[in-house]
Motif scaffolding. Structure first.
Motif, mmCIF file in Angstrom:
data_model
loop_
_atom_site.group_PDB
_atom_site.id
_atom_site.type_symbol
_atom_site.label_atom_id
_atom_site.label_comp_id
_atom_site.label_asym_id
_atom_site.label_seq_id
_atom_site.Cartn_x
_atom_site.Cartn_y
_atom_site.Cartn_z
ATOM 1 N N GLN A 155 0.830 -1.201 0.000
ATOM 2 C CA GLN A 155 0.000 0.000 0.000
ATOM 3 C C GLN A 155 0.868 1.255 0.000
ATOM 4 O O GLN A 155 0.596 2.214 -0.710
ATOM 5 C CB GLN A 155 -0.920 0.008 1.241
ATOM 6 C CG GLN A 155 -2.002 -1.048 1.231
ATOM 7 C CD GLN A 155 -3.237 -0.645 0.421
ATOM 8 O OE1 GLN A 155 -3.132 0.037 -0.578
ATOM 9 N NE2 GLN A 155 -4.400 -1.092 0.863
ATOM 10 N N MET A 211 2.447 1.775 -3.360
ATOM 11 C CA MET A 211 1.479 2.275 -4.351
ATOM 12 C C MET A 211 1.222 3.769 -4.174
ATOM 13 O O MET A 211 0.805 4.452 -5.108
ATOM 14 C CB MET A 211 0.151 1.516 -4.237
ATOM 15 C CG MET A 211 0.235 0.044 -4.638
ATOM 16 S SD MET A 211 0.499 -0.218 -6.396
ATOM 17 C CE MET A 211 -1.115 0.253 -7.044
ATOM 18 N N ARG A 239 -1.101 5.061 -2.458
ATOM 19 C CA ARG A 239 -2.529 5.293 -2.193
ATOM 20 C C ARG A 239 -3.150 3.958 -1.775
ATOM 21 O O ARG A 239 -2.561 2.904 -1.973
ATOM 22 C CB ARG A 239 -3.243 5.829 -3.442
ATOM 23 C CG ARG A 239 -3.110 4.904 -4.632
ATOM 24 C CD ARG A 239 -3.680 5.487 -5.910
ATOM 25 N NE ARG A 239 -3.372 4.670 -7.066
ATOM 26 C CZ ARG A 239 -4.029 3.574 -7.422
ATOM 27 N NH1 ARG A 239 -5.053 3.158 -6.679
ATOM 28 N NH2 ARG A 239 -3.693 2.883 -8.484
ATOM 29 N N HIS A 240 -4.367 4.040 -1.214
ATOM 30 C CA HIS A 240 -5.048 2.816 -0.801
ATOM 31 C C HIS A 240 -5.662 2.144 -2.022
ATOM 32 O O HIS A 240 -6.359 2.769 -2.804
ATOM 33 C CB HIS A 240 -6.119 3.110 0.236
ATOM 34 C CG HIS A 240 -5.540 3.500 1.560
ATOM 35 N ND1 HIS A 240 -4.806 2.623 2.313
ATOM 36 C CD2 HIS A 240 -5.561 4.665 2.239
ATOM 37 C CE1 HIS A 240 -4.406 3.224 3.413
ATOM 38 N NE2 HIS A 240 -4.840 4.469 3.389
ATOM 39 N N ASN A 241 -5.368 0.883 -2.167
ATOM 40 C CA ASN A 241 -5.852 0.126 -3.311
ATOM 41 C C ASN A 241 -6.731 -1.011 -2.801
ATOM 42 O O ASN A 241 -6.295 -1.829 -1.995
ATOM 43 C CB ASN A 241 -4.650 -0.424 -4.100
ATOM 44 C CG ASN A 241 -5.065 -1.169 -5.349
ATOM 45 O OD1 ASN A 241 -5.658 -2.239 -5.278
ATOM 46 N ND2 ASN A 241 -4.743 -0.592 -6.499
ATOM 47 N N ARG A 242 -7.984 -1.048 -3.264
ATOM 48 C CA ARG A 242 -8.930 -2.041 -2.736
ATOM 49 C C ARG A 242 -8.522 -3.472 -3.057
ATOM 50 O O ARG A 242 -8.720 -4.379 -2.247
ATOM 51 C CB ARG A 242 -10.328 -1.766 -3.303
ATOM 52 C CG ARG A 242 -11.003 -0.564 -2.666
ATOM 53 C CD ARG A 242 -12.454 -0.500 -3.074
ATOM 54 N NE ARG A 242 -13.149 0.598 -2.413
ATOM 55 C CZ ARG A 242 -14.443 0.829 -2.538
ATOM 56 N NH1 ARG A 242 -15.181 0.053 -3.315
ATOM 57 N NH2 ARG A 242 -15.011 1.835 -1.910
ATOM 58 N N LYS A 278 6.947 -1.998 -7.398
ATOM 59 C CA LYS A 278 6.704 -0.621 -6.938
ATOM 60 C C LYS A 278 7.697 -0.154 -5.877
ATOM 61 O O LYS A 278 8.090 1.018 -5.861
ATOM 62 C CB LYS A 278 5.274 -0.507 -6.374
ATOM 63 C CG LYS A 278 4.187 -0.540 -7.436
ATOM 64 C CD LYS A 278 4.183 0.728 -8.263
ATOM 65 C CE LYS A 278 2.988 0.781 -9.206
ATOM 66 N NZ LYS A 278 2.973 2.037 -9.983
#
Length: 636
Positions: free
Chosen positions: A105, A108, A110-113, A401
């Protein structure tokens, strides 16, 4: 959950001088490899029975094929994937599914579902593993008593139940005293296994040819669907591999690698080779090839040692369940729970009464339902293979990432292991009807609980934002009002939305028409790193001469301690008297509205979880005598 833009250093607790490599490696042998170290009790037997071996007939090509599959599973999955690659994917020194989730997370940005869902699935599957491991391990050890005397047969299940109950009842005393014996006992266990395995291996050195992967490949290709069934049983040899990654924060990367490469791995190979040679010379030994490697006079001591080893393996997975739950609570995936520290010296040694109780009931239910380690072996494996698939997938994201590897290299490095994990998962899914539904059922229940808590909490935050007043607006109104009285002391209002007026503050003004001399809007945030340095713990923002915002930042592996953290404020110039401070909390009563944004069943589950969650004062260690709770009602 707050994201961090700055690199956070380790806390002093992690920067002090650690024990030497050898002592840490010895401790790792006990805690990390207890689970995989008890696999020889049942893994080879179950794989051979799945291959069609009978008490009078064992085929040499089957033995070499099964041994080759076990050897290469240990090499590829444990040694290469976990010991050499995944131990490098640490989140500030911590490992495990949720650490990898937090790292992905953060990478990335950002929050990724999709990533969150992967992490939730991995965590849910771990609970299934945590329930099955003590049951299958203890049963398989106690079953060795049958070889000592058949008169004990009716008592195998009661003895296993008694051991399991005792194991869970001593959890509240902490593992520190017992842990000192984990390493030495497990080391003796590995040495005893290796000695017996070497003795039998020397009787038939052809078993060493199983190192040639051609035996494994031809066995699977020649046997079709049966080969896949055997693969599912072979996977029992690597259950526990996730533990060496999850326990990285306790011991560090190098001790875990040393313990595996120089003790656990060689001992396991010798044990499996020995079992293979034994059944080739004595086909009837397929009944229990592990214990039958030992002479009659050694059986009882080995059964006792095996029981100790399985208790250690079970202890490790129980401790892992406590740690995972603590991390899930901090990451807002589960409701707050009572957490008790069992050691003043080691922060990671914790006890969660609720988790301990439910896990004990689940383990006892499995022992009663299945009754033998062979029956339970069919249920074992699905949860572990599923968790491994999740880990491999998250590792690809981290490699691309976070490590900044080219996409082709990140995928190319982990894809072979992902395909191998998926193959093992497929092989284990065949066993759903035979007991595989148990870990999947436990994982499904945990996944529904986590999803319901996350969704319900999200709706509560949205309703808060809809209903509450911006703090700046309230302060402007207060400055114009002359009817609000001032009372001495300091009031601390806890809130998750520091830009809005806490409900407790609004209700306090509405009912008491007064304000304290000093007022603090306190927010407790969780960083996507395991621990936060003390100098980064507190952020103070002065709003005016009566109001200030304070944010306390904790890592997901830490326990919030509000009074202790507020002492840090003194170093930043804010003086206050804890005995003249009131912590004013809002206690919500949640109801489901007729136009709810959440299905009724899920809403009821969320409300049940919220009612049974540990109180904020307990969880944040706020002195009970300083807490004032104001009730509010919310419809979701």
């Amino acid at each position: 959950m707050a994201s961090l833009d700055t690199d956070l250093t380790d806390t002093p607790a992690h920067s002090h001088k650690r024990p030497g490599l050898m002592s840490l490696s010895l401790a790792a042998i006990g805690v990390v490899y207890g689970d995989i170290g008890t696999s020889p009790l049942y893994a080879f037997r179950e794989a051979m029975l799945a291959a069609g071996a009978t008490h009078g007939q064992v085929l040499r090509e089957d033995v070499l094929g099964v041994l080759s599959l076990i050897v290469w599973a240990l090499i590829l999955i444990v040694t290469v994937k976990y010991v050499l690659i995944l131990l490098r994917a640490d989140n500030e020194g911590e490992g495990g599914t949720l650490s990898l989730l937090a790292l992905a997370q953060r990478a990335m940005g950002r929050h990724n579902r999709a990533i969150l869902l992967l992490g939730m699935i991995g965590a849910a599957l771990f609970y299934g593993d945590a329930a099955i491991t003590p049951a299958v391990s203890v049963l398989s050890a106690v079953e060795g008593l049958k070889l000592v005397t058949h008169e004990v047969d009716p008592f195998i299940e009661p003895i296993a139940i008694a051991i399991i109950i005792a194991l869970f009842l001593v959890q509240n005393r902490g593992t520190e005293a017992v842990a000192r014996f984990f390493g030495p006992v497990t080391l003796i266990w590995f040495l005893v296994m290796a000695a017996a395995g070497t003795h039998w291996m020397l009787q038939d050195l052809e078993v060493l040819s199983a190192v040639n992967p051609a035996h494994a490949v031809f066995f699977v290709l020649d046997n079709g669907k049966l080969g896949l069934v055997v693969l599912g049983a072979v996977f029992l040899a690597v259950t526990g591999a996730e533990a060496l990654y999850a326990d990285m924060g306790h011991f560090g990367k190098k001790p875990i690698q040393v313990a595996w490469l120089f003790v656990a791995f060689p001992a396991l190979l010798l044990t499996y080779f020995g079992q293979g040679a034994l059944v080739l010379s004595r086909p009837h030994a397929i009944e229990n090839p592990f214990f039958l490697m030992f002479p009659g006079w050694a059986l009882l001591p080995v059964v006792v040692l095996a029981t100790l080893a399985t208790i250690i393996a079970s202890q490790a997975v129980i401790t892992g369940a406590f740690s995972l739950t603590q991390q899930a609570v901090q990451l807002h995936m589960l409701p707050r729970m009572k957490i008790r520290h069992t050691s003043e010296a080691h922060q990671g040694q914790i006890y969660l009464p609720g988790v301990n109780q439910w896990l004990m009931l689940a383990v006892l239910a499995l022992v009663v339902m299945f009754g033998s380690s062979s029956s339970l072996a069919s249920a074992y494996g699905i949860s572990v293979t599923g968790a491994m698939v999740v880990t491999a997938t998250l590792a690809i994201i981290v490699a691309y990432k976070h490590w900044k590897l080219p996409l082709w290299l990140a995928v190319g490095m982990m894809l072979p292991f992902l395909l191998l994990d998926l193959t093992f998962l497929g092989a284990n899914l065949i066993k759903i009807a035979e007991g595989g539904y148990v870990p999947l059922g436990i994982a499904a229940v945990m996944l529904i609980i986590m999803a319901s808590w996350i969704r319900g909490s999200g709706i509560v935050v949205i309703k808060d934002r809809e209903a509450e007043l911006p703090l700046d607006t309230l302060l402007a109104q207060i400055s114009k009002s002359a009817s609000i009285a001032t009372v001495p002391g300091t009031a601390v209002f806890l809130t998750s939305t520091p830009d809005l007026t806490p409900a407790a503050l609004l209700h306090s003004l509405k009912h008491f028409k007064s304000l304290h001399e000093q007022n603090v809007i306190l927010t407790i945030q969780t960083a996507e790193v395991p621990r936060v340095a003390l100098e980064d713990r507190v952020r103070i923002e002065e709003i005016d001469d009566r109001f200030r915002r304070i944010a306390l930042l904790y890592g997901y592996a830490e326990d919030p301690d509000v009074p202790q953290a507020l002492l840090q404020c003194r170093k930043q110039g804010w003086k206050f008297d804890i005995m003249a401070t009131s912590f004013i909390l809002s206690r919500r009563r949640i109801r489901i509205s007729t136009r709810s944004r959440i299905p009724t069943w899920q809403g009821k589950l969320f409300i049940t979880l919220a009612r049974n969650a540990a109180g904020a004062s307990d969880y944040f260690r706020i002195p009970a005598g300083r807490v004032v709770e104001i009730g509010t009602q919310m419809n979701i």
